[in-house]
Enzyme design. Structure first.
Site: not given
Ligand SMILES: *Cc1c(COP(=O)(O)O)cnc(C)c1O
Length: 341
Positions: A78-79
């Site tokens: 989920q960068s």
């Protein structure tokens, strides 16, 4: 000192909606017994929001100067950095390739939150295990070789854009904050502690460098959301040293102030939340109408509250909490958030 000579910034591409607002949190401040402002870098854009975009303004300008057509970067599944890179790349007509970390690459996570936006932006995603991620330089070279063999011109952006070049984004942000504070005070900046989340170190490094280069009476503290204090003191000192070597030649050669990392708030681990952290996020949303993220700003905010509880004077009489974005990280964990409502 360099307080009179204007800073000479490298080339940048305008991508962020800046200056962002500096907002006084009146009700929160009353509750905590200290003046609290939020610097709203969650408002640097819509889908293209958060702190990474300030670094990418300089990094993508360099990619373009180097004739690149594809940018490669890496991060957690989920960068925010990967999402911002994918969208910013598309914005300036570049392709993107993301190395995203997940326990089982054969069964990657659902295309939720940031992953959805990565996919929509057309990023090529290469899923890698945490073990492979530790050797990400090798993976970067492998993917860059593959792209070159296909006739492309790759450009590698290290994790979080936390490089000496990327640090300019937060040097510039500190100059912006100084102007905000001067407008409030009507004179030189009064003693202030700037608190932000530290994830790969570039933001804290840039703020620290900015305070030094602009000669501001500002203390910079980062709350680490992974690893530990020693790790980040080393990483941030490294970025600063590299900055003086490659970006800011002829002046200072090393950071004038110690790197201050507030450790003890990683909790269950990177990107893993505790109910008390999520509760603090929800309470702030109700109190001030500001939404923090669970991975970075929520933990930094929780850490700030805990430190103030131990010592109400821990950060002096004025705090600027740097809101670095990350909203999309809330949605993939909606079930967990809903349990504390
Ligand atoms: C990446 C990130 C941070 C941490 O910034 P670094 O420069 O990587 O230390 C903080 N907040 C959010 C929302 C981020 O995405």
């Amino acid at each position: 000192m360099h307080d009179t000579a204007p800073l000479k910034y490298p080339e940048r591409i305008e991508l962020a909606r800046i200056p962002t607002p500096l907002q006084k949190m009146t009700r929160l401040g009353r509750k905590l017994g200290v003046e609290v402002f939020f610097k709203r870098d969650d408002l640097t854009g819509s889908a293209l929001s958060g702190n990474k975009i300030r670094k990418l303004e300089f990094i993508l300008a360099d990619a373009r100067t180097n004739g690149a057509d594809t940018v490669l970067t890496c991060g957690g599944a989920q960068s925010n950095h990967c999402r911002a890179t994918a969208l910013a790349a598309a914005r300036v007509g570049l392709e993107s390739l993301l190395l995203l970390r997940t326990p089982d690459p054969d069964h990657p996570p659902a295309p939720d939150g940031n992953i959805l936006l990565d996919r929509m932006a057309g990023a090529e995603i290469v899923w890698v295990t945490p073990e492979e991620y530790q050797q990400r330089d090798v993976l970067f070279q492998r993917e860059a070789d593959r792209l070159r063999a296909a006739g492309k011109k790759p450009y590698i952006i290290p994790e979080g854009g936390s490089t000496a070049l990327g640090a300019w984004g937060y040097v510039r942000a500190m100059a912006e904050l100084a102007a905000d504070l001067t407008a409030i005070d009507g004179g030189p900046v009064k003693p202030t502690t700037v608190i932000s989340a530290t994830g790969s170190g570039g933001t804290t490094a840039g703020l620290l460098l900015g305070a030094q280069l602009l000669n501001l009476d500002v203390r910079v503290a980062g709350v680490n959301v992974c690893n530990d204090r020693d790790y980040f003191v080393q990483v941030i000192s490294g970025i600063c040293t590299d900055f003086f070597k490659t970006q800011f030649k002829g002046g200072a050669t090393k950071p004038a102030r110690p790197v201050e990392i507030i450790d003890g708030y990683v909790g269950r681990g990177y990107a893993l939340s505790r109910p008390e952290e999520l509760r603090a996020i929800c309470e702030l949303a109700r109190l001030e109408g500001v939404v923090l993220d669970p991975v970075y700003t929520g933990k930094a905010f929780f850490g700030m509250l805990a430190e103030l509880e131990k010592n109400r004077h821990a950060f002096g009489s004025r705090i600027v909490f740097y809101h670095t974005g990350g909203l999309f990280g809330l949605f993939p964990i909606f079930e967990q958030v809903a349990t504390v409502l």
